[in-house]
Design an enzyme around this catalytic site. Structure first.
Site, short mmCIF file in Angstrom:
data_model
loop_
_atom_site.label_atom_id
_atom_site.label_comp_id
_atom_site.label_asym_id
_atom_site.label_seq_id
_atom_site.Cartn_x
_atom_site.Cartn_y
_atom_site.Cartn_z
N CYS A 10 0.85 -1.19 0.00
CA CYS A 10 0.00 0.00 0.00
C CYS A 10 0.89 1.24 0.00
O CYS A 10 1.81 1.35 0.82
CB CYS A 10 -0.90 0.00 1.23
SG CYS A 10 -1.84 1.53 1.44
N CYS B 185 0.45 3.26 3.61
CA CYS B 185 0.97 2.81 4.92
C CYS B 185 2.01 1.70 4.81
O CYS B 185 2.48 1.20 5.83
CB CYS B 185 -0.18 2.35 5.80
SG CYS B 185 -0.95 0.81 5.26
N CYS C 53 -7.01 -0.87 1.33
CA CYS C 53 -6.04 -1.38 2.30
C CYS C 53 -6.73 -1.64 3.64
O CYS C 53 -7.48 -0.80 4.13
CB CYS C 53 -4.92 -0.36 2.46
SG CYS C 53 -3.73 -0.78 3.75
N CYS D 271 -4.98 1.09 6.39
CA CYS D 271 -5.21 2.55 6.37
C CYS D 271 -6.47 2.95 5.61
O CYS D 271 -6.84 4.12 5.63
CB CYS D 271 -4.00 3.27 5.80
SG CYS D 271 -3.78 3.12 4.01
N CYS E 223 -7.58 -5.42 -10.03
CA CYS E 223 -7.12 -4.38 -10.94
C CYS E 223 -6.75 -3.17 -10.08
O CYS E 223 -7.62 -2.43 -9.62
CB CYS E 223 -8.23 -4.07 -11.94
SG CYS E 223 -7.75 -2.99 -13.26
#
Length: 164
Positions: free
Chosen positions: A80, A83, A128, A131, A151
């Protein structure tokens, strides 16, 4: 209907269409859920590039074929961009031809999903789990073994080469 009424109707219809295109196509900021990593909007804006901020925090979408991660083929972990939580292994990455990095499975407990009805269609948003950053969408047209195509927006991810 008089010419004046017709012009007024067409103006209002055009304004509504333009508003949908300009404002209805981008998502809203991450919805109220509980996440381990939180920052104020101003802090997110400071921490992220403008493109990453738009995508991760306001559910924007990068242009297809614009991310260097689309052509990333080394072994490693895609994390991510908000984070640094490891989200996808390069072992699950595949060439979907869509213009965005695609994976057939996330790492365990890395992402959450929710319904997304923006753009007048029903999709499944992927974000995510730590976060809440918007990563992309998942579709049911991927390869075996899962049949899924995660995707993802490359601007919402980082890549760390190494063991996957």
């Amino acid at each position: 209907m008089t010419d004046h009424d017709r012009r007024q109707f067409l103006t209002l219809a055009g304004t509504g269409t333009a508003a949908f295109v300009l404002f209805g196509c981008t998502g809203s900021p991450a919805r109220a859920e509980s996440f381990a990593v939180t920052h104020s909007d101003a802090e997110w804006r400071k921490r992220l590039s403008p493109a990453a901020y738009d995508t991760l925090r306001h559910e924007g979408t990068e242009r297809p074929f614009s991310s260097p991660l689309n052509g990333e083929h080394r072994a490693g972990i895609f994390a991510c961009g908000g984070c640094a939580l490891p989200a996808f292994s390069s072992k699950t990455k595949f060439e979907s031809g869509t213009g965005w990095p695609s994976f057939w499975a996330p790492l365990p407990n890395a992402v959450r999903t929710r319904d997304d009805s923006s753009l007048g269609m029903s999709r499944t948003e992927v974000h995510c789990s730590r976060c809440g950053g918007h990563l992309g969408h998942v579709f049911d047209d991927g390869p075996k073994p899962t049949g899924k195509r995660y995707c993802m927006n490359g601007v919402a991810l980082t890549f760390r080469p190494g063991a996957a």
